[in-house]
Structures are given as structure tokens and as C-alpha cells.
Design an enzyme around this catalytic site. Structure first.
Site, PDB file in Angstrom:
ATOM      1  N   ASP A 166       1.027  18.809  19.413  1.00 48.48           N
ATOM      2  CA  ASP A 166       1.680  19.940  19.817  1.00 48.48           C
ATOM      3  C   ASP A 166       1.777  20.990  18.518  1.00 48.48           C
ATOM      4  OD1 ASP A 166       0.827  19.314  21.781  1.00 48.48           O
ATOM      5  OD2 ASP A 166       2.770  18.396  22.459  1.00 48.48           O
ATOM      6  N   HIS A 169       0.775  -1.224  -0.228  1.00 48.67           N
ATOM      7  CA  HIS A 169       0.576   0.293  -0.226  1.00 48.67           C
ATOM      8  C   HIS A 169       1.127   1.337   0.542  1.00 48.67           C
ATOM      9  CE1 HIS A 169      -3.513   2.448   1.624  1.00 48.67           C
ATOM     10  NE2 HIS A 169      -3.771   1.967   0.861  1.00 48.67           N
ATOM     11  N   LYS A 196       3.154   4.426  -0.817  1.00 51.81           N
ATOM     12  CA  LYS A 196       3.425   5.223  -2.301  1.00 51.81           C
ATOM     13  C   LYS A 196       5.032   6.314  -2.132  1.00 51.81           C
ATOM     14  CE  LYS A 196      -1.531   5.215  -1.900  1.00 51.81           C
ATOM     15  NZ  LYS A 196      -2.276   4.219  -0.705  1.00 51.81           N
ATOM     16  N   HIS A 203      -8.624  11.198   2.072  1.00 47.41           N
ATOM     17  CA  HIS A 203      -8.107   9.782   1.446  1.00 47.41           C
ATOM     18  C   HIS A 203      -6.524  10.272   1.863  1.00 47.41           C
ATOM     19  CE1 HIS A 203      -5.970   7.094  -0.875  1.00 47.41           C
ATOM     20  NE2 HIS A 203      -7.359   6.442  -0.985  1.00 47.41           N
ATOM     21  N   ASP A 241      17.132   9.791  -7.997  1.00 42.71           N
ATOM     22  CA  ASP A 241      19.087  10.375  -8.195  1.00 42.71           C
ATOM     23  C   ASP A 241      18.445   9.982  -6.810  1.00 42.71           C
ATOM     24  OD1 ASP A 241      18.694  10.881 -10.716  1.00 42.71           O
ATOM     25  OD2 ASP A 241      18.710  12.584 -10.718  1.00 42.71           O
ATOM     26  N   LYS A 301      -3.530  10.781   5.226  1.00 38.58           N
ATOM     27  CA  LYS A 301      -3.328  10.079   5.496  1.00 38.58           C
ATOM     28  C   LYS A 301      -1.911  10.895   7.451  1.00 38.58           C
ATOM     29  CE  LYS A 301      -4.225   7.281   2.434  1.00 38.58           C
ATOM     30  NZ  LYS A 301      -5.441   6.694   2.721  1.00 38.58           N
TER      31      LYS A 301
END
Length: 414
Positions: A303, A121, A123, A296, A128, A298
Site C-alpha cells: 500500500d 547473513h 548486514k 541482490h 555511537d 531484499k
């Protein structure tokens, strides 16, 4: 006496990094495609979803051009998340020299995909070995506004600095021979120049040695919180210990807020999260539902210094089954930037869910709360009983479809 709550042994703060928040595909895709266009030596790309729509075709063009000018290009997609890539799409990349791999390529049975559990899952993009991207954004047209009402609200970061070396090493190890990386493990973070003032950790979840690292970092931050917590997460149904730390933080006076889906891409998402509302609100947690379109993201902050961005949802799939990756950032400037974006969301695009008055508490809700409490208390253990297998990474050959396996490349990335 309670045992001290310790960070995962593999976790170390790496200084000298610079992070830039990228909101939605409008900010993310031009940066990634531009970085690939400027690549001189190597592109490493991992994604759960790659669709053959206008975004997938733009990525195809960028990768093809990079390979044709001699850049070493590696792509890893998930067999469940990216099931319908055509022979032409994959074959033209492979013929140009792209190393195109499929994580756990599954066969269909009566038209249904059965390889649902333990998905790749992540991404991640590393160009380089110097520039990195990580977050929740897939390569599909539903991450840009012109897709319409179902366009997703999401976040990623662009990363420079020594932490990129860890991301680079990880992505290469995920698709190449592991022994090769053991011989080159010394080429770590110390040789990379500083690019900013942020301390960072690159944290992953797998089904071997790092089964709970991302969740543990969240819980450490919640336990340390003194002023505010803001969590924006698309799929929210964490375990008992996570909920306990949220409730404890709110009860000691921390302003704890969560932003969840109000217009979900799947109805079950909102239903599951809503089962936790009473339990959280009774402790003082404030709940917001994002109503413009599907959320969508996450991301989270604690603080005025701690933040995290990545691929990990806060649900059983991400916390107990899937392969995930987040960065944890210790930087006041980035924290403030993320807070401004989330505060704007809460003020302009969310509705706050009002707590149900105690006088309306009834027996049915009491039973439901009790059942949900025990479900979240034990689901991490139940997840371990679900079907387990050793996913393979298949190297696509010219003329094979995107979801069809070619030569097995490795089988260690579980």
C-alpha cells in the site's frame, strides 16, 4: 473459526525514526565509511561477506583509523561468506584494538568449505549507538557499478531515532557476554531522541525463539494489503503460506508485483523461481525480471505506508536456516521513495513475464506445478531436519587468518 493472525510477541512499533534509502554501493559505502570516520565512541559492524578488494580495503582503512583514535570497534563476519581474509588484513586490525570475530569459522576439507548451513547473513552497522545502517549490501567490489556486468543491484537504509537503540543492543548482544546485556536491558528505546516521524520495527530471524518472525511480518502485510504490493527479492522461493497470501491478495484486486533476477548470479536462482510463475500468474500476480545485472535486493512495500529493507531473502536458506535482520517501516514518505525507485526499475530495466495461455497447458506442466506446490508447502518442516549444530563466534588473535578461529568468544548466536 480461524485463529487470529498475530504478530510475533517481540514486535512493537517504535515511533520517532528517520530512514533514508541508499541504493547500491555508490550511495551506501560513502555513508558508512563517513560515519565510521566520525565515530567518537563505538562502531559495531556485522556482515556476511567481507572481501579483501578495494571496498574491503577502504573499510579496513576506516576501521583502523577509528581504533587508533580510541574508538571501541567490534566486527563480526561470517566464516563461510568471508573465508579468505589474509593474516595481514585481520592482524593489523586486531593489533590496533579492533575486536574481530568470525561466526562459525569453518575448516576446509579437500579444499571445500563445509560450513554451508545456518549462516550469519545479517548486514548491520551501528555507530555511537545513534546512527544505524541495515540492508542487503556486503563489503565487496561487486556492489559498485565499475565492477562491470556482474555488479549487483541492491538496497540499504540509513537509520536515526529510537529504533537504533534496538539495533545497538542486538549487535552488542550478538558478540559480547549475554549476562552483561541482561544487566543493562533497561537502557532501551525510550532514552533516545526522536529523529523523524516514521514508526519502525527491528525484526530478526534465528534458530531459537525467532524462527519465523520476518516471514510472519511479510504475511501480515500481504493479508492487510488493499491497493498494491511490490516485492523485489534476489532469491525467491518462499513457502506455501507466503505464496497463498500473495495469491489471495491478487485475487481480491490488489496489484501484486514481484521483481526477480533476470540475469542471476547463480542460474539455479532463476530456475527455482520460475517454477512458481504459473502458480502465481494464474492468481493475477505480475512478475518482472530485472535484466541489467544481478539483483541482490531484499525490499518490499505494501500500500502507501508499509515497507521493509534488510538482509532476508525469500528462500529456504533465509526463511528457515540463516540468521537475518530487517527493519519494517511505517512511513508514507519512505514508502513513496521506495516505490519510485522500484517503479523506475520495472519501467526501464525489467521485462514483464507473460503468462502462458491456458490453451498451452499440458500434462507435464501440471505435474510440475503439483510437485512444486507440495515442495513449497512442506519445505519449512524439512529445513528443521537438516544438520544442526551450535555455531561458535571465534575472536581472532594477531597473526591468525580471517577464517581461522582464535579464542571462542560466545556460542549463543544461532
Amino acid at each position: 473459526m480461524k485463529r487470529p493472525f498475530r504478530l510475533p510477541r517481540s514486535s512493537r512499533w517504535v515511533p520517532g525514526n528517520h530512514f533514508e534509502l541508499l541504493e547500491n554501493g555508490e550511495e551506501f559505502f560513502p555513508r558508512v565509511f563517513g560515519a565510521i570516520a566520525q565515530a567518537r565512541r563505538e562502531v559495531m559492524l556485522e556482515t556476511f561477506i567481507l572481501f579483501e578488494d578495494k571496498i574491503g580495503k577502504e573499510l579496513h582503512t576506516a576501521l583502523l583509523a577509528a581504533a587508533q583514535r580510541g574508538v571501541e570497534v567490534h566486527v563480526l563476519v561470517d566464516g563461510f561468506g568471508s573465508p579468505d581474509l589474509s593474516d595481514d588484513y585481520v592482524g593489523s586490525l586486531v593489533e590496533a584494538g579492533v575486536q574481530f570475530r568470525i561466526f562459525d569459522p569453518g575448516r576446509r576439507f579437500l579444499g571445500q568449505r563445509l560450513n554451508l548451513l545456518r549462516r550469519m547473513h545479517r548486514k548491520i552497522v551501528v555507530v555511537d549507538g545513534e546512527l544505524g545502517f541495515i540492508g542487503g549490501i556486503n563489503y565487496s567490489a561487486d556492489h559498485v557499478l565499475d565492477f562491470g556486468p556482474e555488479a549487483k543491484q541492491d538496497y540499504a537504509v540509513q537509520v536515526r531515532g529510537p529504533i537504533v537503540a534496538q539495533m545497538h543492543h542486538f549487535t552488542r548482544e550478538a558478540v559480547l557476554d549475554r549476562a552483561h546485556h541482561k544487566r543493562h536491558r533497561a537502557a532501551g528505546v525510550t532514552g533516545r531522541p526522536h529523529a523523524g516521524t516514521a514508526h519502525a520495527m527491528f525484526v530478526t530471524r534465528d534458530n531459537q525463539q525467532h524462527t519465523s518472525d520476518i516471514e510472519r511480518h511479510y504475511r501480515v502485510a500481504l493479508r492487510a494489503a488493499r491497493q498494491r504490493v511490490v516485492i523485489a527479492n534476489a532469491y525467491f522461493f518462499p513457502g506455501y503460506r507466503f505464496i497463498r497470501e500473495m495469491r489471495r491478495a491478487a485475487r481480491r484486486g490488489v496489484d501484486v508485483r514481484i521483481i526477480l533476477q533476470g540475469q542471476p548470479d547463480m542460474p539455479i536462482v532463476k530456475t527455482a523461481a520460475s517454477l512458481l510463475y504459473d502458480h502465481l500468474q494464474r492468481a493475477g500476480v505480475r512478475i518482472y525480471e530485472y535484466c541489467d545485472r544481478p539483483l541482490h535486493g531484499k525490499v518490499a512495500l505494501v500500500d502507501d505506508e508499509w515497507s521493509t529493507v534488510g538482509s532476508s531473502n525469500l528462500d529456504p536458506l533465509s526463511l528457515s536456516l540463516n540468521l537475518e535482520a530487517n527493519v519494517i517501516i511505517q512511513d508514507r514518505s519512505f514508502n513513496a521513495q521506495l516505490y519510485r525507485r522500484l517503479a523506475h526499475l520495472m519501467d526501464n530495466s525489467c521485462k514483464q513475464i507473460e503468462a502462458v495461455p491456458p490453451s498451452r497447458w499440458d500434462g507435464l506442466r501440471l505435474v510440475r506445478s503439483y510437485a512444486v506446490f507440495h515442495l513449497i508447502r512442506w519445505f519449512p518442516a524439512w529445513a528443521g531436519w537438516l544438520p544442526r549444530h551450535e555455531p561458535t563466534i571465534a575472536l581472532a588473535n594477531p597473526g591468525t587468518a580471517g577464517a581461522a578461529p582464535g579464542e571462542p568468544a560466545s556460542s549463543h548466536a544461532t
